[in-house]
Design a protein around this motif. Structure first.
Motif, PDB file in Angstrom:
ATOM      1  N   ASP A 214       0.863  -1.171   0.000  1.00  0.00           N
ATOM      2  CA  ASP A 214       0.000   0.000   0.000  1.00  0.00           C
ATOM      3  C   ASP A 214       0.906   1.229   0.000  1.00  0.00           C
ATOM      4  O   ASP A 214       1.285   1.753   1.048  1.00  0.00           O
ATOM      5  CB  ASP A 214      -0.906  -0.008   1.235  1.00  0.00           C
ATOM      6  CG  ASP A 214      -1.808   1.211   1.310  1.00  0.00           C
ATOM      7  OD1 ASP A 214      -2.011   1.855   0.263  1.00  0.00           O
ATOM      8  OD2 ASP A 214      -2.294   1.515   2.412  1.00  0.00           O
ATOM      9  N   VAL A 215       1.280   1.663  -1.198  1.00  0.00           N
ATOM     10  CA  VAL A 215       2.269   2.723  -1.357  1.00  0.00           C
ATOM     11  C   VAL A 215       1.575   4.079  -1.455  1.00  0.00           C
ATOM     12  O   VAL A 215       0.634   4.246  -2.229  1.00  0.00           O
ATOM     13  CB  VAL A 215       3.135   2.483  -2.613  1.00  0.00           C
ATOM     14  CG1 VAL A 215       4.061   3.664  -2.873  1.00  0.00           C
ATOM     15  CG2 VAL A 215       3.940   1.203  -2.451  1.00  0.00           C
ATOM     16  N   ALA A 216       2.061   5.047  -0.676  1.00  0.00           N
ATOM     17  CA  ALA A 216       1.569   6.419  -0.774  1.00  0.00           C
ATOM     18  C   ALA A 216       2.588   7.230  -1.566  1.00  0.00           C
ATOM     19  O   ALA A 216       3.640   7.610  -1.032  1.00  0.00           O
ATOM     20  CB  ALA A 216       1.369   7.017   0.613  1.00  0.00           C
ATOM     21  N   GLN A 217       2.312   7.451  -2.855  1.00  0.00           N
ATOM     22  CA  GLN A 217       3.229   8.243  -3.679  1.00  0.00           C
ATOM     23  C   GLN A 217       2.867   9.713  -3.560  1.00  0.00           C
ATOM     24  O   GLN A 217       1.791  10.150  -3.960  1.00  0.00           O
ATOM     25  CB  GLN A 217       3.190   7.807  -5.139  1.00  0.00           C
ATOM     26  CG  GLN A 217       4.188   8.578  -5.993  1.00  0.00           C
ATOM     27  CD  GLN A 217       4.484   7.925  -7.332  1.00  0.00           C
ATOM     28  OE1 GLN A 217       3.708   7.117  -7.827  1.00  0.00           O
ATOM     29  NE2 GLN A 217       5.619   8.277  -7.928  1.00  0.00           N
ATOM     30  N   THR A 218       3.796  10.476  -3.026  1.00  0.00           N
ATOM     31  CA  THR A 218       3.523  11.868  -2.694  1.00  0.00           C
ATOM     32  C   THR A 218       4.031  12.856  -3.727  1.00  0.00           C
ATOM     33  O   THR A 218       3.624  14.012  -3.730  1.00  0.00           O
ATOM     34  CB  THR A 218       4.177  12.223  -1.354  1.00  0.00           C
ATOM     35  OG1 THR A 218       5.603  12.093  -1.489  1.00  0.00           O
ATOM     36  CG2 THR A 218       3.683  11.315  -0.244  1.00  0.00           C
ATOM     37  N   GLY A 219       4.926  12.420  -4.587  1.00  0.00           N
ATOM     38  CA  GLY A 219       5.737  13.349  -5.362  1.00  0.00           C
ATOM     39  C   GLY A 219       7.051  13.581  -4.649  1.00  0.00           C
ATOM     40  O   GLY A 219       7.219  13.248  -3.467  1.00  0.00           O
ATOM     41  N   ALA A 220       8.027  14.130  -5.378  1.00  0.00           N
ATOM     42  CA  ALA A 220       9.353  14.348  -4.801  1.00  0.00           C
ATOM     43  C   ALA A 220       9.304  15.392  -3.693  1.00  0.00           C
ATOM     44  O   ALA A 220       8.524  16.344  -3.757  1.00  0.00           O
ATOM     45  CB  ALA A 220      10.321  14.786  -5.898  1.00  0.00           C
ATOM     46  N   TRP A 221      10.160  15.192  -2.682  1.00  0.00           N
ATOM     47  CA  TRP A 221      10.259  16.153  -1.579  1.00  0.00           C
ATOM     48  C   TRP A 221      11.340  17.163  -1.935  1.00  0.00           C
ATOM     49  O   TRP A 221      12.534  16.847  -1.906  1.00  0.00           O
ATOM     50  CB  TRP A 221      10.604  15.451  -0.273  1.00  0.00           C
ATOM     51  CG  TRP A 221       9.555  14.453   0.157  1.00  0.00           C
ATOM     52  CD1 TRP A 221       8.313  14.270  -0.385  1.00  0.00           C
ATOM     53  CD2 TRP A 221       9.674  13.502   1.214  1.00  0.00           C
ATOM     54  NE1 TRP A 221       7.643  13.270   0.264  1.00  0.00           N
ATOM     55  CE2 TRP A 221       8.454  12.777   1.257  1.00  0.00           C
ATOM     56  CE3 TRP A 221      10.679  13.194   2.126  1.00  0.00           C
ATOM     57  CZ2 TRP A 221       8.229  11.750   2.178  1.00  0.00           C
ATOM     58  CZ3 TRP A 221      10.451  12.178   3.049  1.00  0.00           C
ATOM     59  CH2 TRP A 221       9.239  11.475   3.077  1.00  0.00           C
ATOM     60  N   ILE A 222      10.927  18.361  -2.278  1.00  0.00           N
ATOM     61  CA  ILE A 222      11.844  19.379  -2.778  1.00  0.00           C
ATOM     62  C   ILE A 222      12.037  20.453  -1.717  1.00  0.00           C
ATOM     63  O   ILE A 222      11.076  21.010  -1.196  1.00  0.00           O
ATOM     64  CB  ILE A 222      11.294  19.997  -4.083  1.00  0.00           C
ATOM     65  CG1 ILE A 222      11.194  18.908  -5.163  1.00  0.00           C
ATOM     66  CG2 ILE A 222      12.165  21.156  -4.544  1.00  0.00           C
ATOM     67  CD1 ILE A 222      10.412  19.334  -6.386  1.00  0.00           C
TER      68      ILE A 222
END
Length: 412
Positions: A214-222
């Motif tokens: 169950d992966v939560a893909q957030t986008g890159a942490w910039i």
């Protein structure tokens, strides 16, 4: 509310964690980062407290830590696990969550500390390639031999789990026993958990759903960078056409010395009729002559710089890849280790650059790759993709994390 963020890795690991830390602070959370001592200045200028973990990462990577250059992987892993445990246990008591990424033994130590203290734990990957999936094979680990006839991804991930047990299982379970925790059988899955965060842009590094995770893909942490470019760099940029930037970040180049790599990359860029901007970095890139079409910089604001260059040649770290993609800069990736071949493949598939064949560039091989990247169609494609790259990954991750903490508290 206090959150502890943990990584033992290069700047490419610490930078994203700093981005998450700033977003958590903006939501009124107290944050402590556990990371290598190399990055004290980076964290100090963003007002994020640092608890040092382990040896300086650059010294370890270059063999400069006394007694570690010839040490066995299992011995280094044992010390990293213990050092990460001690650092996290020293600051995480009573905190709301521990979020960890980076070196696997160190993350295992962080998980053990969270478990010992009864604190929620979240593993984070910066690349889809690290997470088990039937949709892609695992990256190879040192010393792992995979039969050529084995091509099924699920089988390959099973072999990957067995190999990680062989590499780290005894070490990690010995440490767990020393602090009163029970041993675990599947070391990889225990550390990764079945609900990790994926801090990768969904266009650059998409995750295909699988029932196992169950992966939560957030986008890159910039981490936002507002620093101006140095005056001498501004002068160089203004003195001619857009240069090609070449830098390998916090990555020593494999199989070649700094002078040879510097000569190869400068000659390759000049062959394409372009000026050269070298980022010295851990590869120690340097000038080879006194011609005025080449300039060297140290650590500068890539978010500002990459929008002003013709192309970026780099090692393929997740952070550099997303920074170049956001800027619309075509890329050549010269992958060295870890997830870097994955990112080289992705920029090639997306048409926003090309991956170099192998970790050691020559003037000829790099010139050929750069010719593809400098083609007008590559630049046009890079500009299109730049419009799709998310900038709010750290913000989304902070909100998800605090929501998770809130639900955990309500359940308790």
């Amino acid at each position: 509310m206090r959150v502890v963020l943990v990584t033992y890795g290069s700047r490419g690991d610490v930078g994203p964690m700093t981005g998450l830390a700033l977003q958590l602070q903006a939501l009124d959370a107290e944050v402590r980062v556990c990371a290598p001592p190399d990055f004290a200045e980076l964290l100090d200028r963003t007002d994020v407290p640092l608890t040092p973990v382990g040896w300086p990462i650059r010294a370890l990577a270059t063999g400069a830590v006394p007694g570690k250059a010839q040490a066995r992987l299992s011995d280094i892993a044992a010390e990293l696990t213990a050092m990460a445990y001690e650092a996290v246990a020293g600051v995480a008591e009573g905190c709301a969550a521990v979020v960890a990424t980076g070196s696997f033994p160190a993350v295992a130590g962080a998980r053990a500390a969270a478990e010992k203290l009864g604190v929620p734990y979240v593993f984070t990957s910066f690349s889809p390639s690290y997470l088990p999936s039937p949709h892609h094979p695992p990256r190879p680990w040192p010393g792992q031999e995979v039969p050529a006839e084995v091509t099924d991804n699920r089988v390959l991930w099973d072999l990957n789990a067995e190999h990680m047990n062989a590499l780290f299982g005894e070490t990690i379970n010995t440490h767990r026993a020393s602090i009163g925790l029970s041993p675990v059988d599947g070391i990889r899955d225990h550390v990764f958990t079945d609900h990790p965060f994926l801090a990768a842009d969904p266009v650059l590094g998409p995750w295909q759903e699988t029932p196992e995770l169950d992966v939560a893909q957030t986008g890159a942490w910039i981490r936002p960078d507002e620093r101006p470019l140095p005056a001498d760099l501004e002068a160089f940029l203004a003195a001619g056409a857009e240069p090609v930037y070449v830098g390998f970040g916090s990555m020593p180049m494999r199989g070649a010395n700094a002078q040879d790599v510097s000569r190869a990359v400068i000659q390759a860029v000049r062959t394409q009729g372009r000026r050269v901007l070298l980022g010295s970095g851990w590869a120690d890139l340097a000038l080879i002559d006194d011609r005025d079409n080449c300039f060297v910089v140290g650590e500068v604001n890539h978010q500002e710089l990459f929008g002003r260059v013709a192309a970026v040649i780099h090692h393929g770290g997740a952070g550099t890849t997303v920074t170049a993609a956001r800027a619309g800069a075509p890329q050549v990736i010269v992958p060295q280790v870890a997830d870097q071949p994955y990112w080289a493949g992705r920029v090639t598939e997306l048409g926003i650059g090309t991956g170099h064949d192998g970790p050691t560039p020559t003037a000829e091989s790099l010139s050929a790759a750069l010719k593809i990247t400098l083609a007008p169609e590559t630049g046009a494609r890079a500009a299109v993709v730049a419009e799709t790259v998310r900038a709010d990954g750290a913000e989304l991750a902070a909100e998800l994390l605090l929501d998770m903490i809130g639900r955990s508290g309500s359940a308790g």
